[in-house]
Motif scaffolding. Sequence first.
Motif, PDB file in Angstrom:
ATOM      1  N   LEU A  56       0.097  13.989   2.742  1.00 43.97           N
ATOM      2  CA  LEU A  56      -0.622  12.909   3.422  1.00 43.97           C
ATOM      3  C   LEU A  56       0.252  12.189   4.446  1.00 43.97           C
ATOM      4  N   CYS A  57       1.532  12.260   4.244  1.00 44.91           N
ATOM      5  CA  CYS A  57       2.439  11.438   5.036  1.00 44.91           C
ATOM      6  C   CYS A  57       2.812  12.094   6.359  1.00 44.91           C
ATOM      7  N   LYS A  58       2.911  11.254   7.372  1.00 46.54           N
ATOM      8  CA  LYS A  58       3.366  11.708   8.683  1.00 46.54           C
ATOM      9  C   LYS A  58       4.881  11.833   8.663  1.00 46.54           C
ATOM     10  N   LYS A  59       5.387  12.758   9.458  1.00 49.07           N
ATOM     11  CA  LYS A  59       6.835  12.860   9.628  1.00 49.07           C
ATOM     12  C   LYS A  59       7.217  11.965  10.792  1.00 49.07           C
ATOM     13  N   VAL A  60       8.313  11.236  10.608  1.00 52.17           N
ATOM     14  CA  VAL A  60       8.790  10.335  11.654  1.00 52.17           C
ATOM     15  C   VAL A  60      10.232  10.695  11.998  1.00 52.17           C
ATOM     16  N   LYS A  61      10.585  10.481  13.257  1.00 50.42           N
ATOM     17  CA  LYS A  61      11.961  10.700  13.720  1.00 50.42           C
ATOM     18  C   LYS A  61      12.663   9.347  13.727  1.00 50.42           C
ATOM     19  N   ILE A  62      13.852   9.325  13.140  1.00 52.45           N
ATOM     20  CA  ILE A  62      14.662   8.102  13.158  1.00 52.45           C
ATOM     21  C   ILE A  62      16.036   8.442  13.714  1.00 52.45           C
ATOM     22  N   ARG A  63      16.694   7.451  14.270  1.00 55.84           N
ATOM     23  CA  ARG A  63      18.057   7.614  14.727  1.00 55.84           C
ATOM     24  C   ARG A  63      18.973   6.884  13.759  1.00 55.84           C
ATOM     25  N   CYS A  64      20.136   7.487  13.533  1.00 55.72           N
ATOM     26  CA  CYS A  64      21.147   6.923  12.635  1.00 55.72           C
ATOM     27  C   CYS A  64      22.501   7.053  13.306  1.00 55.72           C
ATOM     28  N   ILE A  65      23.454   6.309  12.792  1.00 54.26           N
ATOM     29  CA  ILE A  65      24.839   6.506  13.211  1.00 54.26           C
ATOM     30  C   ILE A  65      25.607   7.041  12.008  1.00 54.26           C
ATOM     31  N   LYS A  66      26.197   8.215  12.207  1.00 53.49           N
ATOM     32  CA  LYS A  66      27.053   8.812  11.187  1.00 53.49           C
ATOM     33  C   LYS A  66      28.449   8.272  11.452  1.00 53.49           C
ATOM     34  N   LEU A  67      28.919   7.427  10.566  1.00 55.37           N
ATOM     35  CA  LEU A  67      30.168   6.696  10.779  1.00 55.37           C
ATOM     36  C   LEU A  67      31.381   7.618  10.768  1.00 55.37           C
ATOM     37  N   LYS A  68      32.412   7.227  11.537  1.00 49.61           N
ATOM     38  CA  LYS A  68      33.660   7.993  11.551  1.00 49.61           C
ATOM     39  C   LYS A  68      34.249   8.063  10.153  1.00 49.61           C
ATOM     40  N   LYS A  69      34.206   6.946   9.445  1.00 54.56           N
ATOM     41  CA  LYS A  69      34.697   6.864   8.066  1.00 54.56           C
ATOM     42  C   LYS A  69      33.683   6.056   7.267  1.00 54.56           C
ATOM     43  N   GLY A  90      28.044   6.217   4.585  1.00 57.63           N
ATOM     44  CA  GLY A  90      28.518   6.989   5.727  1.00 57.63           C
ATOM     45  C   GLY A  90      27.508   7.122   6.847  1.00 57.63           C
ATOM     46  N   VAL A  91      26.231   6.814   6.560  1.00 58.52           N
ATOM     47  CA  VAL A  91      25.167   6.913   7.554  1.00 58.52           C
ATOM     48  C   VAL A  91      24.335   5.643   7.497  1.00 58.52           C
ATOM     49  N   VAL A  92      24.072   5.068   8.680  1.00 61.85           N
ATOM     50  CA  VAL A  92      23.297   3.833   8.772  1.00 61.85           C
ATOM     51  C   VAL A  92      22.152   4.057   9.757  1.00 61.85           C
ATOM     52  N   GLN A  93      20.937   3.760   9.317  1.00 63.45           N
ATOM     53  CA  GLN A  93      19.778   3.873  10.200  1.00 63.45           C
ATOM     54  C   GLN A  93      19.850   2.806  11.282  1.00 63.45           C
ATOM     55  N   ILE A  94      19.495   3.199  12.504  1.00 67.07           N
ATOM     56  CA  ILE A  94      19.477   2.272  13.630  1.00 67.07           C
ATOM     57  C   ILE A  94      18.042   1.815  13.853  1.00 67.07           C
ATOM     58  N   ILE A  95      17.829   0.514  13.839  1.00 64.86           N
ATOM     59  CA  ILE A  95      16.522  -0.054  14.182  1.00 64.86           C
ATOM     60  C   ILE A  95      16.603  -0.381  15.669  1.00 64.86           C
ATOM     61  N   GLU A  96      15.856   0.387  16.446  1.00 65.42           N
ATOM     62  CA  GLU A  96      15.964   0.320  17.895  1.00 65.42           C
ATOM     63  C   GLU A  96      15.179  -0.869  18.471  1.00 65.42           C
ATOM     64  N   PRO A  97      15.581  -1.307  19.674  1.00 63.40           N
ATOM     65  CA  PRO A  97      14.845  -2.396  20.322  1.00 63.40           C
ATOM     66  C   PRO A  97      13.385  -1.993  20.536  1.00 63.40           C
ATOM     67  N   SER A  98      12.497  -2.940  20.442  1.00 66.91           N
ATOM     68  CA  SER A  98      11.069  -2.686  20.586  1.00 66.91           C
ATOM     69  C   SER A  98      10.757  -1.954  21.896  1.00 66.91           C
ATOM     70  N   GLY A  99      10.038  -0.842  21.774  1.00 70.78           N
ATOM     71  CA  GLY A  99       9.618  -0.075  22.943  1.00 70.78           C
ATOM     72  C   GLY A  99      10.709   0.772  23.569  1.00 70.78           C
ATOM     73  N   LYS A 100      11.895   0.811  22.973  1.00 75.57           N
ATOM     74  CA  LYS A 100      13.008   1.593  23.522  1.00 75.57           C
ATOM     75  C   LYS A 100      13.565   2.495  22.431  1.00 75.57           C
ATOM     76  N   ASN A 101      14.293   3.527  22.834  1.00 80.40           N
ATOM     77  CA  ASN A 101      14.900   4.397  21.827  1.00 80.40           C
ATOM     78  C   ASN A 101      16.267   4.873  22.282  1.00 80.40           C
ATOM     79  N   SER A 131      20.271  -3.308  13.111  1.00 77.50           N
ATOM     80  CA  SER A 131      19.272  -3.735  14.088  1.00 77.50           C
ATOM     81  C   SER A 131      19.960  -3.963  15.421  1.00 77.50           C
ATOM     82  N   VAL A 132      19.501  -3.233  16.435  1.00 75.85           N
ATOM     83  CA  VAL A 132      20.078  -3.316  17.775  1.00 75.85           C
ATOM     84  C   VAL A 132      19.132  -4.126  18.651  1.00 75.85           C
ATOM     85  N   LYS A 133      19.687  -5.118  19.321  1.00 74.58           N
ATOM     86  CA  LYS A 133      18.879  -6.034  20.137  1.00 74.58           C
ATOM     87  C   LYS A 133      18.522  -5.432  21.491  1.00 74.58           C
ATOM     88  N   ASP A 134      19.495  -4.741  22.120  1.00 74.17           N
ATOM     89  CA  ASP A 134      19.297  -4.234  23.467  1.00 74.17           C
ATOM     90  C   ASP A 134      20.093  -2.944  23.653  1.00 74.17           C
TER      91      ASP A 134
END
Length: 142
Positions: A56-69, A90-101, A131-134
């Motif tokens: 039932l679920c849609k697949k979504v694409k997310i961006r993350c940062i894989k940390l150096k350490k 070691g991995v943190v999801q990035i919440i992108e600015p509204s309407g941008k990626n 959460s990234v502002k810009d």
Amino acid sequence: MYLPNRALFSLVLLAGFQCMAVEPALEKLNYGAVVLSGVVVERTEYGPPNFENDGLCKKVKIRCIKLKKPVQVIGNKDDRFNSEDIDNIGVVQIIEPSGKNLRFAIGKKAKIKGVLEQAMTGHHYTKAILSVKDLSDVEIEK
């Protein structure tokens, strides 16, 4: 005969100590304003309505940062939204600015300024989120 046995014991003891790896201490971060460094990656996750592979679920694409350490995030016990300690992340999801990626940054090394927060909803796929502002807060490293 006594001396060679003692020397052999010393060598065995020394070899045992050399095999013991000492883990370096993780960098400690607090929730709030941070700069994270690593490689931006894109992942596919299951989204609404159930956030699982149920057909039932849609697949979504997310961006993350894989940390150096990997890092350790220290919670603030006085903040009910950011109280949890997170070890070895070691991995943190990035919440992108509204309407941008951040598609332009996928596969690239970057330094990203943002606000580090504890995950709270089904839309958060890692234990901590950034959460990234810009988009100007994203610096591609050369």
